[in-house]
Design an enzyme around this catalytic site. Structure first.
Site, PDB file in Angstrom:
ATOM      1  N   GLU A 125       0.817  -1.211   0.000  1.00 33.08           N
ATOM      2  CA  GLU A 125       0.000   0.000   0.000  1.00 33.08           C
ATOM      3  C   GLU A 125       0.855   1.267   0.000  1.00 33.08           C
ATOM      4  O   GLU A 125       0.471   2.270  -0.610  1.00 33.08           O
ATOM      5  CB  GLU A 125      -0.941   0.011   1.217  1.00 33.08           C
ATOM      6  CG  GLU A 125      -2.049  -1.024   1.154  1.00 33.08           C
ATOM      7  CD  GLU A 125      -1.661  -2.357   1.789  1.00 33.08           C
ATOM      8  OE1 GLU A 125      -2.538  -3.227   1.929  1.00 33.08           O
ATOM      9  OE2 GLU A 125      -0.462  -2.513   2.148  1.00 33.08           O
ATOM     10  N   GLN A 184      -9.313  -6.556  11.555  1.00 38.11           N
ATOM     11  CA  GLN A 184      -8.770  -5.528  10.666  1.00 38.11           C
ATOM     12  C   GLN A 184      -9.504  -4.187  10.806  1.00 38.11           C
ATOM     13  O   GLN A 184      -9.714  -3.470   9.830  1.00 38.11           O
ATOM     14  CB  GLN A 184      -8.777  -5.996   9.207  1.00 38.11           C
ATOM     15  CG  GLN A 184      -7.764  -7.114   8.941  1.00 38.11           C
ATOM     16  CD  GLN A 184      -7.520  -7.382   7.472  1.00 38.11           C
ATOM     17  OE1 GLN A 184      -8.399  -7.164   6.634  1.00 38.11           O
ATOM     18  NE2 GLN A 184      -6.335  -7.866   7.148  1.00 38.11           N
ATOM     19  N   LYS A 197     -18.004  -1.303   4.994  1.00 37.32           N
ATOM     20  CA  LYS A 197     -18.360  -2.361   4.050  1.00 37.32           C
ATOM     21  C   LYS A 197     -19.860  -2.384   3.746  1.00 37.32           C
ATOM     22  O   LYS A 197     -20.277  -2.577   2.594  1.00 37.32           O
ATOM     23  CB  LYS A 197     -17.909  -3.705   4.621  1.00 37.32           C
ATOM     24  CG  LYS A 197     -17.947  -4.866   3.658  1.00 37.32           C
ATOM     25  CD  LYS A 197     -17.299  -6.095   4.284  1.00 37.32           C
ATOM     26  CE  LYS A 197     -17.278  -7.281   3.324  1.00 37.32           C
ATOM     27  NZ  LYS A 197     -16.587  -8.451   3.931  1.00 37.32           N
ATOM     28  N   MET A 254      23.610   9.517   4.090  1.00 40.01           N
ATOM     29  CA  MET A 254      23.419  10.811   4.739  1.00 40.01           C
ATOM     30  C   MET A 254      23.669  10.719   6.240  1.00 40.01           C
ATOM     31  O   MET A 254      24.250  11.637   6.843  1.00 40.01           O
ATOM     32  CB  MET A 254      22.009  11.346   4.467  1.00 40.01           C
ATOM     33  CG  MET A 254      21.792  12.762   4.970  1.00 40.01           C
ATOM     34  SD  MET A 254      22.902  13.987   4.205  1.00 40.01           S
ATOM     35  CE  MET A 254      21.965  14.407   2.744  1.00 40.01           C
TER      36      MET A 254
END
Length: 590
Positions: A48, A111, A160, A478
């Site tokens: 994602e 979830q 949902k 860095m």
């Protein structure tokens, strides 16, 4: 229509042609609806975060809102870094997440994450859809908010059961939001005062940023500069808003910007700050920044006015309008447009010219070893500057800004405000989706590239021919530089290679490079080539540029190089660290 089908219809009505979406249990219905769309192509990222960075790359390259979608819980939280990145860099983004059914919200369902609350501090606005009839209005509002005024991310969280519910949708044609008025126009009184200040100034400077690009005001800025003769320094986000090959460009300022840009901005008697937010990486010690000059700040976001730096003349306005109106007033005042007239501020130009002569971007070039700066400059020469460049975050990001000259807006796409490693290659994929006929190249570091390396699968499967040139030094470069400068070179877990072979990747020991990107890319069916010797680099870059498919060029560079100049954090422009012999001058000079 079901809520999911209504959502897709709304996206089509907003002109969405691409969406980066990873499915899950709470978003499956929306994915099913997407399969029925004839207008939207769905790209499946492999994470994602890769999806949201790709949506940002699409948005930054086009100026239109990028769209990303994920499921509830971990899918939604994996978007948070990208949403925060879009927030700090003012990138238009619409993030859509599935949510557990309304009846399960707040009960710790499988979830479930309250992503509405999680993202509250890093969005321009967010929604939790509680009624299927609200979807058309909410989507219309979301795109309007994301793309208007100061752009930013908007989240739409859809339970949902709302996706499954059916209704007869009513699609609004226009939106009016109470309390939200993104159209701001400067009044002529303030703009005439600016012209009066310019007339009295002897050492004026323009300090401009990403607001010029998001406001589509590059053309107006160029005209303004050529009417006034005022030199320009940009921020990292503003790179490309003013042509860096223009004689009045001082490239960019800040921690790793040009010495002459930092000197000029801090010693100007008039500073026109346009579309900027006085970020700490630009200003250093804020109380000392431009302390002797009169500051005018033009910005569309009122919350940025006097937030970090109190200014003499704040102007709340769309920058495109303000610059266009200033040009009209200058025309009325008899100020013609002249590209290279250096008679306006002769003493000021001479001073800047002296700084440019004394303090160019430099690096210590070698016969065999590939210096990262050399690789970037060679890429610039071989592309003739005609490419979209994305970057990860680190030394390579700064070198890309230093040694690649950008003359057009939306051609340098980087994570500036949040500094998100892993941004570069997914962003390149998004930019390439937007402009498939344009050369799109990610200049990356080995550490940053690895963070979203899985998106090579998206590139191969979808035929997205985004390229990547990795400047591979086997270290977290860095942080190593800061260790060298401020921690007596004590290494605090900054080696990314194989600890059993710490010298791998050098000419003395070309074996044992870890991870092996050539083999890794082979697993993704993406062509990868490693370059060790300087003499082999031009041909290798050409093969990368000529490839019709995704391509990775693994360029081995020394980890001992530092990004210079460097103003230490919290310091002033007078504290700059500048070393090295003169080998390259950036820009064309005054």
């Amino acid at each position: 229509m079901s809520g999911a089908d209504i959502l897709v219809a709304c996206l089509e009505r907003e002109g969405v042609d691409s969406i980066f979406a990873y499915p899950g249990g709470a978003s499956m219905h929306m994915h099913q609806a997407l399969t029925r769309s004839k207008k939207i192509r769905t790209y499946l990222p492999r994470h994602e975060q890769g999806g949201v960075f790709a949506a940002e790359g699409y948005a930054r390259a086009t100026g239109k809102a990028g769209v990303v979608m994920a499921t509830s819980g971990p899918g939604a939280t994996n978007l948070v870094t990208g949403i925060a990145d879009a927030y700090l860099d003012s990138t238009p983004l619409v993030a859509i997440t599935g949510q557990v059914p309304q009846a399960m919200i707040g009960k710790g369902a499988f979830q479930e994450t309250d992503v509405f609350s999680v993202t509250a501090q890093v969005v321009k606005h967010n929604y939790l859809v509680m009624d299927v009839n609200d979807i058309p209005r909410i989507v219309k509002e979301a795109f309007y908010i994301a793309q208007s005024g100061r752009p930013g991310p908007v989240l739409i969280d859809i339970p949902k059961n709302i996706q499954l519910a059916t209704t007869q949708p009513i699609f609004p044609n226009e939106i009016t939001l109470r309390g939200y008025d993104p159209v701001k126009h400067a009044d002529d009184v303030a703009l005439n005062e600016v012209i009066g200040m310019i007339r009295e100034a002897r050492c004026p400077m323009i300090y401009c940023g990403g607001g010029i690009i998001s406001g589509e005001a590059s053309g107006e800025l160029l005209e303004f500069v050529e009417r006034t003769g005022i030199p320009v320094a940009t921020t990292l986000m503003g790179i490309g808003c003013f042509p860096e090959t223009h004689p009045l460009s001082l490239k960019w300022l800040g921690m790793h910007g040009t010495v002459y840009a930092n000197n000029a901005v801090n010693e100007a008697d008039l500073l026109l700050a346009i579309g900027v937010r006085f970020d700490d990486r630009v200003t250093g010690k804020i109380s000392e920044f431009a302390k002797h000059g009169t500051i005018v700040h033009i910005d569309i976001d009122n919350s940025e006015i006097n937030k970090n730096k109190v200014v003499r003349l704040p102007i709340l306005s769309d920058v495109k309008y303000a610059l266009r109106r200033l040009n009209e007033l200058l025309e009325q005042a008899g100020k013609p447009r002249v590209k290279s007239d250096f008679r306006t501020y002769p003493d000021w130009y001479a001073k800047i010219w002296d700084w440019k002569e004394k303090y160019p971007f430099t690096f210590n070039d070698t016969e065999e070893v590939i210096q990262p700066q050399h690789a970037i400059r060679l890429l610039y020469e071989m592309t003739q500057g005609d490419a979209i460049i994305t970057t990860g975050v680190g030394q390579h990001q700064m070198w890309a800004g230093q040694f690649y000259d950008f003359d057009k807006p939306r051609t340098f796409i980087t994570s500036a405000g949040l500094g998100s490693m892993g941004f570069g290659y997914p962003a390149a994929l998004g930019a390439k989706v937007a402009f498939p006929d344009k050369q799109v190249i990610d200049i990356d570091g080995d550490g940053s590239f690895l963070m979203n390396v899985q998106e090579l699968a998206l590139a191969h499967v979808e035929g997205i021919a985004a390229k990547c040139m990795i400047l591979n030094n086997q270290w977290l470069g860095m942080v190593v530089q800061w260790e060298d400068r401020f921690y007596k070179s004590n290494r605090g877990h900054t080696f990314l290679g194989n600890p059993k072979n710490p010298y791998a990747g050098s000419l003395e020991d070309p074996t044992g490079i870890y991870p092996d990107y050539v083999k890794m890319c082979e697993g993704f069916a993406v062509k990868c080539e490693r370059v060790m010797h300087k003499k082999d680099l031009p041909a290798a870059i050409q093969r990368m540029l000529d490839s019709k498919d995704a391509y990775v060029l693994d360029v081995m560079v020394p980890y001992t190089e530092h990004v210079l100049p460097m103003i230490p954090s919290g310091g002033t422009y007078k504290d700059v660290i500048y070393e090295g012999r003169q080998t390259l001058k950036a820009g064309t000079g005054l």
